[in-house]
Design a protein around this motif. Structure first.
Motif, mmCIF file in Angstrom:
data_model
loop_
_atom_site.group_PDB
_atom_site.id
_atom_site.type_symbol
_atom_site.label_atom_id
_atom_site.label_comp_id
_atom_site.label_asym_id
_atom_site.label_seq_id
_atom_site.Cartn_x
_atom_site.Cartn_y
_atom_site.Cartn_z
ATOM 1 N N THR A 74 0.807 -1.232 0.000
ATOM 2 C CA THR A 74 0.000 0.000 0.000
ATOM 3 C C THR A 74 0.834 1.273 0.000
ATOM 4 O O THR A 74 0.337 2.319 -0.414
ATOM 5 C CB THR A 74 -0.965 0.049 1.208
ATOM 6 O OG1 THR A 74 -0.198 0.092 2.409
ATOM 7 C CG2 THR A 74 -1.878 -1.160 1.253
ATOM 8 N N ASP A 113 1.189 -3.610 6.147
ATOM 9 C CA ASP A 113 -0.128 -3.887 5.571
ATOM 10 C C ASP A 113 -0.905 -4.908 6.393
ATOM 11 O O ASP A 113 -0.522 -6.069 6.502
ATOM 12 C CB ASP A 113 0.016 -4.340 4.118
ATOM 13 C CG ASP A 113 0.444 -3.185 3.224
ATOM 14 O OD1 ASP A 113 0.324 -2.021 3.681
ATOM 15 O OD2 ASP A 113 0.891 -3.431 2.095
ATOM 16 N N TYR A 121 -6.824 1.384 1.781
ATOM 17 C CA TYR A 121 -6.165 1.546 0.477
ATOM 18 C C TYR A 121 -7.087 1.138 -0.672
ATOM 19 O O TYR A 121 -7.145 1.814 -1.707
ATOM 20 C CB TYR A 121 -4.897 0.686 0.461
ATOM 21 C CG TYR A 121 -4.002 0.877 -0.738
ATOM 22 C CD1 TYR A 121 -3.410 2.107 -1.013
ATOM 23 C CD2 TYR A 121 -3.731 -0.195 -1.590
ATOM 24 C CE1 TYR A 121 -2.574 2.268 -2.095
ATOM 25 C CE2 TYR A 121 -2.885 -0.038 -2.686
ATOM 26 C CZ TYR A 121 -2.314 1.188 -2.929
ATOM 27 O OH TYR A 121 -1.484 1.356 -4.000
#
Ligand code: NI
Length: 212
Positions: A74, A113, A121
Motif C-alpha cells: 500500500t 499492511d 487503500y
C-alpha cells in the motif's frame, strides 16, 4: 569429440533458454492460456492470507473463476497504484464480464499492511479488487507459490520501501497459470488476454444452472 562438445553446449543453451523463457513467462507462446503449464515451473499455488474485510482466505476460495493477481504494497509510490488503476480500467472495459474474474492484490509488506490498512487503500480503486495481507510467513509462502521476488529496501533517512515484481498473474478457473499482464503492456493487449481467459473459462453461473 568436438561434435559431442558442440552438442553439449547446444543442450546447455537450450536449457538456459527454457529456464529464462519459462521464468519470464514469454515461452507461453500459444496465447495467455498456454497448454504447456505442466512443463512450466508452477506459478500459482497454495496461500493462506486475510482479505481486507478481515476474512481468512486460501487459494481454494478463488477457484471456479479465473483470477488476476498482483503482488505489491500500500505504500508503493507508483507501480502498485498504477497497476491497480489499470486493473480498474480493465474492469470498466470488461463491464459485467469483469465479475467473472477474481481481482486480487497480495501485499508483500507484512509489517505495514494489515486488513485495516488494506481496506483503507482499496477504497482508492475498483471495489471488486480484493486486498490480501498476512504474516511474514504467510506472505513468503504466497510469494513462493507465484515465484514472486520481493525485498525490503531501507530508505536513506529512515523507513523502507519494497522492491517487488510487477506482473499481474492470470490463473484459470482451476487455479492453473494462464499467463501474465506485464507492466508495460498496452491496455488493449491486456484486455484481449483477459477476454481470452474468460472465453476459455466456463461461466460458473451457467455451470450452476446446468448449461455446461
Ligand atoms: Ni509497488
Amino acid at each position: 569429440m568436438r561434435l559431442i562438445r558442440r552438442a553439449a553446449w547446444a543442450a546447455i543453451a537450450i536449457l538456459g533458454f527454457l529456464v529464462v523463457g519459462t521464468a519470464t513467462g514469454w515461452l507461453v507462446t500459444d496465447g495467455p492460456l498456454g497448454t504447456r503449464e505442466d512443463r512450466l515451473p508452477a506459478i500459482g499455488g497454495p496461500f493462506s492470507l486475510t482479505d481486507h474485510r478481515g476474512k481468512p482466505v486460501t487459494e481454494r476460495d478463488f477457484l471456479g473463476k479465473p483470477t488476476a493477481v498482483f503482488f505489491g504494497f500500500t505504500s508503493c509510490p507508483d507501480v502498485c497504484p498504477t497497476t491497480l488503476a489499470r486493473m480498474g480500467a480493465h474492469i470498466d472495459a470488461l463491464g459485467p464480464q469483469a465479475d467473472r474474474i477474481n481481482w486480487l492484490l497480495i501485499s508483500v509488506d507484512h509489517e505495514r499492511d494489515t486488513p485495516r490498512s488494506m481496506a483503507e487503500y482499496m477504497t482508492l480503486f475498483d471495489p471488486r479488487i480484493v486486498g490480501l495481507s498476512g504474516t511474514e510467513h504467510q506472505v513468503a509462502r504466497a510469494a513462493e507459490s507465484f515465484q514472486v521476488q520481493y525485498r525490503r529496501v531501507p530508505l536513506e533517512g529512515g523507513g523502507y520501501t519494497m522492491d517487488h515484481s510487477a506482473s499481474v498473474f492470470l490463473l484459470d478457473a482451476e487455479g492453473r497459470f494462464a499467463g501474465t499482464l506485464d507492466y508495460e503492456e498496452r491496455q488493449d493487449v491486456a484486455e484481449e488476454k483477459l477476454k481470452l481467459l474468460l472465453a476459455r473459462s466456463p461461466d460458473s453461473s451457467k455451470v450452476r444452472r446446468g448449461l455446461f
